[in-house]
Design a protein around this motif. Sequence first.
Motif, mmCIF file in Angstrom:
data_model
loop_
_atom_site.group_PDB
_atom_site.id
_atom_site.type_symbol
_atom_site.label_atom_id
_atom_site.label_comp_id
_atom_site.label_asym_id
_atom_site.label_seq_id
_atom_site.Cartn_x
_atom_site.Cartn_y
_atom_site.Cartn_z
ATOM 1 N N MET A 293 33.644 29.955 -17.612
ATOM 2 C CA MET A 293 32.680 31.191 -18.919
ATOM 3 C C MET A 293 34.173 31.730 -19.227
ATOM 4 N N SER A 294 34.092 31.304 -20.919
ATOM 5 C CA SER A 294 35.301 32.280 -21.615
ATOM 6 C C SER A 294 33.885 33.553 -21.753
ATOM 7 N N ASP A 295 35.583 34.510 -21.105
ATOM 8 C CA ASP A 295 35.900 36.188 -21.316
ATOM 9 C C ASP A 295 35.724 36.739 -23.009
ATOM 10 N N ARG A 296 35.041 35.672 -23.969
ATOM 11 C CA ARG A 296 35.144 36.210 -25.561
ATOM 12 C C ARG A 296 33.639 35.830 -26.202
ATOM 13 N N TYR A 297 32.883 36.786 -25.969
ATOM 14 C CA TYR A 297 31.565 36.629 -26.375
ATOM 15 C C TYR A 297 31.340 37.380 -27.861
ATOM 16 N N CYS A 298 30.417 37.220 -28.605
ATOM 17 C CA CYS A 298 30.329 37.032 -29.839
ATOM 18 C C CYS A 298 30.273 38.594 -30.008
ATOM 19 N N ILE A 299 30.402 39.847 -31.043
ATOM 20 C CA ILE A 299 30.577 41.024 -31.087
ATOM 21 C C ILE A 299 29.551 41.189 -32.223
ATOM 22 N N ARG A 300 28.418 40.556 -32.152
ATOM 23 C CA ARG A 300 27.540 41.010 -32.245
ATOM 24 C C ARG A 300 26.495 40.699 -31.375
ATOM 25 N N GLY A 301 26.407 39.956 -30.464
ATOM 26 C CA GLY A 301 26.055 40.666 -29.067
ATOM 27 C C GLY A 301 24.757 39.355 -29.107
ATOM 28 N N CYS A 302 25.236 38.207 -29.435
ATOM 29 C CA CYS A 302 24.560 37.626 -29.391
ATOM 30 C C CYS A 302 24.048 36.624 -28.047
ATOM 31 N N VAL A 303 23.037 36.647 -27.728
ATOM 32 C CA VAL A 303 22.868 35.890 -27.057
ATOM 33 C C VAL A 303 22.323 34.565 -26.326
ATOM 34 N N ARG A 304 21.895 33.360 -25.339
ATOM 35 C CA ARG A 304 21.689 32.057 -25.233
ATOM 36 C C ARG A 304 20.515 32.332 -24.281
ATOM 37 N N CYS B 157 12.592 38.336 -19.232
ATOM 38 C CA CYS B 157 13.610 38.240 -20.122
ATOM 39 C C CYS B 157 13.830 36.810 -20.666
ATOM 40 N N THR B 158 13.955 36.514 -21.918
ATOM 41 C CA THR B 158 13.875 35.801 -22.442
ATOM 42 C C THR B 158 15.696 35.047 -22.835
ATOM 43 N N GLY B 159 16.410 35.303 -22.109
ATOM 44 C CA GLY B 159 17.894 35.215 -21.983
ATOM 45 C C GLY B 159 18.791 36.031 -22.305
ATOM 46 N N CYS B 160 20.158 36.700 -22.120
ATOM 47 C CA CYS B 160 20.580 37.270 -21.474
ATOM 48 C C CYS B 160 21.866 37.286 -21.466
ATOM 49 N N ALA B 161 22.155 36.518 -21.305
ATOM 50 C CA ALA B 161 24.053 35.715 -21.445
ATOM 51 C C ALA B 161 24.785 35.569 -22.619
ATOM 52 N N LEU C 263 35.371 36.146 -34.152
ATOM 53 C CA LEU C 263 35.063 36.649 -33.126
ATOM 54 C C LEU C 263 33.822 36.706 -32.683
ATOM 55 N N ILE C 264 33.709 35.955 -33.172
ATOM 56 C CA ILE C 264 31.930 35.311 -33.300
ATOM 57 C C ILE C 264 31.122 34.448 -33.138
ATOM 58 N N CYS C 265 30.163 34.103 -32.574
ATOM 59 C CA CYS C 265 29.857 32.761 -31.954
ATOM 60 C C CYS C 265 29.322 31.442 -32.999
ATOM 61 N N ALA C 266 29.238 30.246 -32.772
ATOM 62 C CA ALA C 266 29.692 29.354 -34.280
ATOM 63 C C ALA C 266 28.584 29.315 -34.585
ATOM 64 N N GLY C 267 26.980 30.386 -34.250
ATOM 65 C CA GLY C 267 25.643 30.331 -34.625
ATOM 66 C C GLY C 267 26.195 31.542 -37.119
ATOM 67 N N CYS C 268 26.790 32.452 -35.916
ATOM 68 C CA CYS C 268 27.010 33.317 -37.062
ATOM 69 C C CYS C 268 27.800 32.900 -37.823
ATOM 70 N N TYR C 269 28.817 32.597 -37.154
ATOM 71 C CA TYR C 269 29.859 32.139 -38.884
ATOM 72 C C TYR C 269 29.320 31.105 -39.332
ATOM 73 N N GLY C 270 28.392 29.745 -39.112
ATOM 74 C CA GLY C 270 27.540 29.345 -40.345
ATOM 75 C C GLY C 270 26.842 29.635 -40.891
ATOM 76 N N ARG C 271 26.054 30.945 -40.409
ATOM 77 C CA ARG C 271 25.247 31.369 -41.490
ATOM 78 C C ARG C 271 25.747 32.266 -42.257
ATOM 79 N N ALA C 272 26.987 32.838 -41.582
ATOM 80 C CA ALA C 272 28.011 33.422 -42.542
ATOM 81 C C ALA C 272 28.385 32.795 -43.905
ATOM 82 N N ARG C 273 28.853 31.636 -43.500
ATOM 83 C CA ARG C 273 29.728 30.215 -44.729
ATOM 84 C C ARG C 273 28.250 29.839 -46.150
ATOM 85 N N ARG C 274 26.703 29.691 -44.752
ATOM 86 C CA ARG C 274 25.782 29.177 -45.571
ATOM 87 C C ARG C 274 25.470 30.472 -46.447
ATOM 88 N N LEU C 275 25.515 31.807 -46.481
ATOM 89 C CA LEU C 275 25.238 32.612 -47.044
ATOM 90 C C LEU C 275 26.531 32.390 -47.632
#
Length: 270
Positions: A1-12, A33-37, A46-58
Motif C-alpha cells: 500500500m502507498s504512503d501517499r494519500y489524498c490530502i482531502r481525506g478520501c477513504v475507500r 464503520c463504512t470504510g476508513c482506509a 496530492l489528491i486521489c483519482a476521484g477528486c482529480y476527475g471531479r476537479a477536471r469536470r468542474l
Amino acid sequence: MSDRYCIRGCVRRGEHYAACQFSGPDYEGAFPCTGCAPREARDGVLICAGCYGRARRLIRDVDDMMGRLDSLADPMKATPTDKQPGGGGSVEAPAPIDADLLDAIRDVSHTLVAWGRFTGRRTIDEAFDDIANDLEDMTRFGEGWLDRSLVIDGIRGFWTVADAMAKWGPERRVKGEPEWQHDVTAEEIEAIPEWGDQLLNRDEAEREAGSANTLRRWVRSELIAPVGTIYVAGRRTTLFRRSEIVRVKYDQSMKQRAGRPRATTGEDGE
C-alpha cells in the motif's frame, strides 16, 4: 500500500484499517464503520483519482454553467408563451430573480476571477496539475471548487463551484427551478435611534449592503435586524443601523476569501 494519500481525506468504502474497532464480523455496535482506509493519491498530484476527475469536470463545465446562470438571471429573457394574442407583449413586470442564483453568480464569479489571475497566462485547466501538486494551493482550490458548503436555516453562506453545479448544472433543467423567497422584514418595530449611529431607510440600506438581495439574505440569516419603521409621504419604510451593515459587510468580505489562491487573496474584492 502507498504512503501517499489524498490530502482531502478520501477513504475507500468498505475497506478498513487493521485496527478499526467498528468493523468486521465481530462488531455488533449501532454505528458500523463504512470504510476508513485512505484513498491513495494519484501519481503526480496530492489528491486521489476521484477528486482529480471531479476537479477536471468542474473546470471543463464551469463556463457552460455560468452561461446558464446568466441566462436564468436575465429578467428580460422572454419565451414565445410570454406574448399576448395579437402580437402585443406582456405588460407584467418580470419576476424577481432568485436570491440563491444571484449569490451563486457572485461567489463563483469571484472564484473564477481569482484563480484566473493566479494562473496568469495559463488557463486554470492548464495549470491544474501544478495546483494539485502543491499542498496550500490544492487546499484552497478544494475550498472554492470541490467542497460542499453547509446550508444553515436555508441560507448557504458561500457558493462553491460544486454547490452551483449540483443545483443548476451546465445545461438547461426544466424541473426544479428555484422559487423567489419573499421578504421577511415586514414586522413593524419601534425605532430607537442612537446618537452618532445613522439610521438608513431600506433603499439606503440596500445601497450600503451592495444590493437588495444581499440585505434580504443578511436579514433571513439573522446577521442583521431592522430597528424600526417610519412613514414618509404615507409610504412605510424599514430602518437599519448603518454601523451594523458596515460590520456585516466586512465580516462577509472576509468569508469570501474562502477558496481563493494565496497569491490573489483579497484582490478581487466584493
